[in-house]
Motif scaffolding. Structure first.
Motif, PDB file in Angstrom:
ATOM      1  N   UNK A 152       0.825  -1.210   0.000  1.00  0.00           N
ATOM      2  CA  UNK A 152       0.000   0.000   0.000  1.00  0.00           C
ATOM      3  C   UNK A 152       0.856   1.255   0.000  1.00  0.00           C
ATOM      4  N   UNK A 153       1.890   1.286   0.856  1.00  0.00           N
ATOM      5  CA  UNK A 153       2.734   2.482   0.907  1.00  0.00           C
ATOM      6  C   UNK A 153       3.521   2.638  -0.392  1.00  0.00           C
ATOM      7  N   UNK A 154       3.913   1.538  -0.999  1.00  0.00           N
ATOM      8  CA  UNK A 154       4.611   1.607  -2.286  1.00  0.00           C
ATOM      9  C   UNK A 154       3.673   2.149  -3.361  1.00  0.00           C
ATOM     10  N   UNK A 155       2.411   1.718  -3.313  1.00  0.00           N
ATOM     11  CA  UNK A 155       1.428   2.197  -4.286  1.00  0.00           C
ATOM     12  C   UNK A 155       1.167   3.689  -4.093  1.00  0.00           C
ATOM     13  N   UNK A 156       1.086   4.124  -2.827  1.00  0.00           N
ATOM     14  CA  UNK A 156       0.879   5.543  -2.535  1.00  0.00           C
ATOM     15  C   UNK A 156       2.071   6.356  -3.033  1.00  0.00           C
ATOM     16  N   UNK A 157       3.270   5.875  -2.716  1.00  0.00           N
ATOM     17  CA  UNK A 157       4.481   6.586  -3.154  1.00  0.00           C
ATOM     18  C   UNK A 157       4.560   6.640  -4.677  1.00  0.00           C
ATOM     19  N   UNK A 158       4.200   5.534  -5.317  1.00  0.00           N
ATOM     20  CA  UNK A 158       4.205   5.481  -6.781  1.00  0.00           C
ATOM     21  C   UNK A 158       3.211   6.501  -7.351  1.00  0.00           C
ATOM     22  N   UNK A 159       2.026   6.584  -6.757  1.00  0.00           N
ATOM     23  CA  UNK A 159       1.021   7.541  -7.213  1.00  0.00           C
ATOM     24  C   UNK A 159       1.515   8.972  -7.032  1.00  0.00           C
ATOM     25  N   UNK A 160       2.194   9.235  -5.902  1.00  0.00           N
ATOM     26  CA  UNK A 160       2.736  10.576  -5.646  1.00  0.00           C
ATOM     27  C   UNK A 160       3.818  10.920  -6.666  1.00  0.00           C
ATOM     28  N   UNK A 161       4.674   9.947  -6.954  1.00  0.00           N
ATOM     29  CA  UNK A 161       5.727  10.180  -7.943  1.00  0.00           C
ATOM     30  C   UNK A 161       5.135  10.434  -9.329  1.00  0.00           C
ATOM     31  N   UNK A 162       4.110   9.670  -9.680  1.00  0.00           N
ATOM     32  CA  UNK A 162       3.463   9.877 -10.983  1.00  0.00           C
ATOM     33  C   UNK A 162       2.861  11.275 -11.055  1.00  0.00           C
ATOM     34  N   UNK A 163       2.228  11.705  -9.966  1.00  0.00           N
ATOM     35  CA  UNK A 163       1.617  13.034  -9.928  1.00  0.00           C
ATOM     36  C   UNK A 163       2.689  14.111 -10.046  1.00  0.00           C
ATOM     37  N   UNK A 164       3.795  13.961  -9.297  1.00  0.00           N
ATOM     38  CA  UNK A 164       4.891  14.941  -9.356  1.00  0.00           C
ATOM     39  C   UNK A 164       5.500  14.968 -10.754  1.00  0.00           C
ATOM     40  N   UNK A 165       5.696  13.800 -11.342  1.00  0.00           N
ATOM     41  CA  UNK A 165       6.250  13.744 -12.703  1.00  0.00           C
ATOM     42  C   UNK A 165       5.289  14.373 -13.693  1.00  0.00           C
ATOM     43  N   UNK A 166       3.999  14.164 -13.490  1.00  0.00           N
ATOM     44  CA  UNK A 166       3.011  14.774 -14.379  1.00  0.00           C
ATOM     45  C   UNK A 166       3.061  16.281 -14.309  1.00  0.00           C
ATOM     46  N   UNK A 192      13.892  21.349 -24.853  1.00  0.00           N
ATOM     47  CA  UNK A 192      13.474  20.043 -25.351  1.00  0.00           C
ATOM     48  C   UNK A 192      14.345  18.941 -24.766  1.00  0.00           C
ATOM     49  N   UNK A 193      15.654  19.180 -24.717  1.00  0.00           N
ATOM     50  CA  UNK A 193      16.557  18.172 -24.124  1.00  0.00           C
ATOM     51  C   UNK A 193      16.263  17.984 -22.645  1.00  0.00           C
ATOM     52  N   UNK A 194      15.928  19.069 -21.958  1.00  0.00           N
ATOM     53  CA  UNK A 194      15.612  18.968 -20.529  1.00  0.00           C
ATOM     54  C   UNK A 194      14.331  18.161 -20.318  1.00  0.00           C
ATOM     55  N   UNK A 195      13.428  18.206 -21.261  1.00  0.00           N
ATOM     56  CA  UNK A 195      12.167  17.470 -21.123  1.00  0.00           C
ATOM     57  C   UNK A 195      12.352  15.977 -21.398  1.00  0.00           C
ATOM     58  N   UNK A 196      13.330  15.611 -22.216  1.00  0.00           N
ATOM     59  CA  UNK A 196      13.499  14.216 -22.603  1.00  0.00           C
ATOM     60  C   UNK A 196      13.657  13.281 -21.401  1.00  0.00           C
ATOM     61  N   UNK A 197      14.553  13.583 -20.443  1.00  0.00           N
ATOM     62  CA  UNK A 197      14.674  12.668 -19.296  1.00  0.00           C
ATOM     63  C   UNK A 197      13.366  12.551 -18.515  1.00  0.00           C
ATOM     64  N   UNK A 198      12.635  13.644 -18.384  1.00  0.00           N
ATOM     65  CA  UNK A 198      11.357  13.596 -17.668  1.00  0.00           C
ATOM     66  C   UNK A 198      10.365  12.714 -18.417  1.00  0.00           C
ATOM     67  N   UNK A 199      10.338  12.833 -19.739  1.00  0.00           N
ATOM     68  CA  UNK A 199       9.431  12.005 -20.530  1.00  0.00           C
ATOM     69  C   UNK A 199       9.804  10.528 -20.407  1.00  0.00           C
ATOM     70  N   UNK A 200      11.110  10.217 -20.492  1.00  0.00           N
ATOM     71  CA  UNK A 200      11.551   8.835 -20.370  1.00  0.00           C
ATOM     72  C   UNK A 200      11.212   8.287 -18.991  1.00  0.00           C
ATOM     73  N   UNK A 201      11.490   9.098 -17.956  1.00  0.00           N
ATOM     74  CA  UNK A 201      11.211   8.664 -16.589  1.00  0.00           C
ATOM     75  C   UNK A 201       9.715   8.412 -16.404  1.00  0.00           C
ATOM     76  N   UNK A 202       8.892   9.292 -16.914  1.00  0.00           N
ATOM     77  CA  UNK A 202       7.449   9.148 -16.809  1.00  0.00           C
ATOM     78  C   UNK A 202       6.993   7.885 -17.542  1.00  0.00           C
ATOM     79  N   UNK A 203       7.536   7.666 -18.727  1.00  0.00           N
ATOM     80  CA  UNK A 203       7.154   6.478 -19.480  1.00  0.00           C
ATOM     81  C   UNK A 203       7.571   5.211 -18.756  1.00  0.00           C
ATOM     82  N   UNK A 204       8.764   5.214 -18.164  1.00  0.00           N
ATOM     83  CA  UNK A 204       9.230   4.039 -17.410  1.00  0.00           C
ATOM     84  C   UNK A 204       8.332   3.800 -16.198  1.00  0.00           C
TER      85      UNK A 204
END
Length: 132
Positions: free
Chosen positions: A4-18, A117-129
């Motif tokens: 549950x805590x991993x799922x919560x943390x994952x959701x928070x990370x997804x939201x922050x990345x978004x 654009x280059x600065x966005x690439x790592x964020x896009x890759x991280x979000x996709x992963x």
């Protein structure tokens, strides 16, 4: 560490990345709009410069024709014609410098856009992963 805590943390990370991705995308869109406006300005300045250059060349030709006519009448307007030609050439060089400045600013905006654009690439890759 629970599932549950991993799922919560994952959701928070997804939201922050978004949020980061949205900010980055907004910055890229803003830069693209700014670049587009600058390109329009440069294109307009180029058009105006070409029109002015044609006008100046026409004026120089008119002055040269007037000089010939005045010489036939016995008057020498050569110095005045050369002065005006020099003045028109000076204005032409000023217009060219203005255009070059606008082109340099346009190139700088393109570089800034590339950086963003280059600065966005790592964020896009991280979000996709993370979404996978």
């Amino acid at each position: 560490y629970s599932l549950d805590s991993a799922a919560v943390e994952n959701a928070q990370l997804k939201e922050a990345n978004g949020v980061s991705l949205k900010e980055c995308q907004a910055k890229v869109e803003s830069l693209l709009k700014e670049l587009s406006l600058k390109e329009e300005v440069v294109a307009q300045q180029g058009k105006e410069n070409a029109e002015k250059e044609g006008f100046f060349e026409m004026k120089v030709r008119e002055l040269e024709e007037a000089l010939i006519a005045e010489k036939e009448k016995g008057c020498d307007l050569k110095r005045e014609s050369e002065s005006l030609k020099s003045q028109l050439l000076g204005e032409k060089f000023e217009l060219q410098a203005s255009l070059e400045s606008a082109l340099a600013e346009n190139a700088q905006l393109k570089k800034e856009n590339d950086v963003a654009s280059r600065e966005c690439q790592p964020l896009l890759k991280e979000l996709n992963l993370k979404e996978e």
